[in-house]
Design a protein around this motif. Structure first.
Motif, PDB file in Angstrom:
ATOM      1  N   LEU A  54       0.849  -1.188   0.000  1.00  0.00           N
ATOM      2  CA  LEU A  54       0.000   0.000   0.000  1.00  0.00           C
ATOM      3  C   LEU A  54       0.885   1.239   0.000  1.00  0.00           C
ATOM      4  O   LEU A  54       1.802   1.353   0.809  1.00  0.00           O
ATOM      5  CB  LEU A  54      -0.900   0.039   1.248  1.00  0.00           C
ATOM      6  CG  LEU A  54      -1.843  -1.136   1.483  1.00  0.00           C
ATOM      7  CD1 LEU A  54      -2.622  -0.919   2.781  1.00  0.00           C
ATOM      8  CD2 LEU A  54      -2.804  -1.305   0.309  1.00  0.00           C
ATOM      9  N   THR A  55       0.622   2.164  -0.933  1.00  0.00           N
ATOM     10  CA  THR A  55       1.360   3.422  -0.980  1.00  0.00           C
ATOM     11  C   THR A  55       0.374   4.568  -1.224  1.00  0.00           C
ATOM     12  O   THR A  55      -0.686   4.373  -1.819  1.00  0.00           O
ATOM     13  CB  THR A  55       2.428   3.410  -2.085  1.00  0.00           C
ATOM     14  OG1 THR A  55       1.821   3.005  -3.333  1.00  0.00           O
ATOM     15  CG2 THR A  55       3.552   2.449  -1.752  1.00  0.00           C
ATOM     16  N   PRO A  56       0.710   5.781  -0.759  1.00  0.00           N
ATOM     17  CA  PRO A  56      -0.238   6.900  -0.765  1.00  0.00           C
ATOM     18  C   PRO A  56      -0.271   7.712  -2.056  1.00  0.00           C
ATOM     19  O   PRO A  56       0.049   8.901  -2.069  1.00  0.00           O
ATOM     20  CB  PRO A  56       0.234   7.746   0.418  1.00  0.00           C
ATOM     21  CG  PRO A  56       1.714   7.547   0.425  1.00  0.00           C
ATOM     22  CD  PRO A  56       1.932   6.115   0.012  1.00  0.00           C
ATOM     23  N   HIS A  57      -0.678   7.078  -3.154  1.00  0.00           N
ATOM     24  CA  HIS A  57      -0.838   7.761  -4.447  1.00  0.00           C
ATOM     25  C   HIS A  57       0.458   8.469  -4.857  1.00  0.00           C
ATOM     26  O   HIS A  57       0.448   9.658  -5.208  1.00  0.00           O
ATOM     27  CB  HIS A  57      -2.002   8.761  -4.385  1.00  0.00           C
ATOM     28  CG  HIS A  57      -2.619   9.018  -5.730  1.00  0.00           C
ATOM     29  ND1 HIS A  57      -3.975   9.165  -5.923  1.00  0.00           N
ATOM     30  CD2 HIS A  57      -2.072   9.162  -6.967  1.00  0.00           C
ATOM     31  CE1 HIS A  57      -4.234   9.396  -7.200  1.00  0.00           C
ATOM     32  NE2 HIS A  57      -3.088   9.394  -7.846  1.00  0.00           N
ATOM     33  N   ILE A  58       1.531   7.715  -4.838  1.00  0.00           N
ATOM     34  CA  ILE A  58       2.839   8.304  -5.154  1.00  0.00           C
ATOM     35  C   ILE A  58       3.540   7.595  -6.310  1.00  0.00           C
ATOM     36  O   ILE A  58       4.716   7.848  -6.556  1.00  0.00           O
ATOM     37  CB  ILE A  58       3.764   8.316  -3.918  1.00  0.00           C
ATOM     38  CG1 ILE A  58       3.807   6.957  -3.201  1.00  0.00           C
ATOM     39  CG2 ILE A  58       3.340   9.391  -2.938  1.00  0.00           C
ATOM     40  CD1 ILE A  58       4.648   5.919  -3.827  1.00  0.00           C
TER      41      ILE A  58
END
Length: 309
Positions: A279-283
């Motif tokens: 999971l990554t924050p829209h990066i």
């Protein structure tokens, strides 16, 4: 003239605006709707990423607005019809972050297929999980499935091909004679689900794609397949994905986008204890180099629009 920037960007790029043009750079505005509406009151242009909503409320608050610079390519946060009615130019930074996203997709694919890069805690504890982690796989020889074959997907395809992967894609909007199909198996959506060892999503969020990867579609994917979503949250049914990962039907997933953004603790609780999930924050499209390219292209796009070029 006045430009308002509501989200983070490479500040050095702003120097390309002509002297005499007033620039308000305040990335905190994205989290304060009232302050944003007040700030755009005299704006001739605004520069945003994906979280600032350019809707009728904001457009009504910005009667002088002539251009919207988008630090990226997705436009689902912008009311395009309303902008078109007002003759407001919407200017995405097309192509500037392609490399960043493509490398994210390949990196996530390799990490999930290999399955051996989350062992730090066990290693530090002295458990030496060599037998368990030695069963990871190689991407070479696997099928990279691309849902959508636009510019970013084509960059993914180029890199996947170099790694020895076979390519398959579904894109009903790309002409059959387009050169991007060279070396890429053209197939229907259902066929793609069954063929792909890795399925990477490259479609916009529309009423036609919302929930497209739901429980039924996920069940049609090849057992043990990997899903990578750098497109938009809402395309994947997140609860159904967690169920497929937990049951072992899918081998792993990487999500950079979510139905709720920013991901709250409440929304994020769904993913707690879910196996084989990145999971990554829209990066995916945000690297140092990519941010510089995106920022400079967006400033140039807005500069030219305001100059009437």
């Amino acid at each position: 003239m006045r430009v308002v920037v509501t989200e983070f960007m490479d500040e050095e790029a702003l120097a390309a605006f002509e002297s005499g043009l007033s620039v308000t750079y305040d990335p905190s505005l994205v989290d304060d709707r009232g302050a944003t509406l007040a700030a755009v009151g005299e704006a001739d242009a605004v520069i945003v990423r994906n979280r600032t909503r350019i809707d009728r409320e904001l457009l009504d608050a910005a009667p002088k607005l002539r251009a919207v610079g988008r630090l990226g390519v997705g436009l689902d946060n912008i009311d395009l019809d309303a902008c078109r009615t007002r003759a407001i130019a919407v200017l995405p930074a097309t192509g500037a972050n392609t490399l960043s996203v493509a490398e994210y997709v390949i990196g996530a694919t390799m990490a999930l297929v290999r399955g051996s890069f989350a062992a730090r805690d066990e290693m530090v504890a002295g458990l030496w999980p060599r037998n368990a982690l030695g069963r990871g796989g190689e991407v070479s020889g696997r099928v990279m499935g691309l849902l959508g074959l636009g510019g970013i997907a084509q960059a993914v395809a180029e890199r996947a091909r170099a790694l020895g992967m076979t390519l398959a894609a579904h894109d009903p909007f790309l002409p059959e004679d387009h050169p991007a199909w060279a070396g890429v198996g053209r197939c229907g959506f259902e066929d793609l689900l069954g063929r792909a060892d890795v399925l990477s999503l490259h479609v916009p969020l529309t009423e036609g794609t919302r929930g497209l990867l739901g429980a039924d579609a996920l069940a049609r994917m090849k057992p043990g397949a990997i899903l990578v979503n750098t497109a938009r949250g809402g395309i994947v049914d997140e609860a159904a994905l967690v169920a497929a990962l937990t049951s072992g039907a899918l081998g792993g997933a990487a999500l950079d986008v979510f139905a709720t953004e920013p991901l709250t603790a409440e929304a994020g609780a769904l993913f707690r204890n879910c196996p084989n999930l990145i999971l990554t924050p829209h990066i995916a499209g945000v690297t140092g180099e990519g941010n510089t390219r995106v920022s400079h292209l967006t400033v140039e796009n807005v500069r030219r629009a305001l100059a009437g070029d």
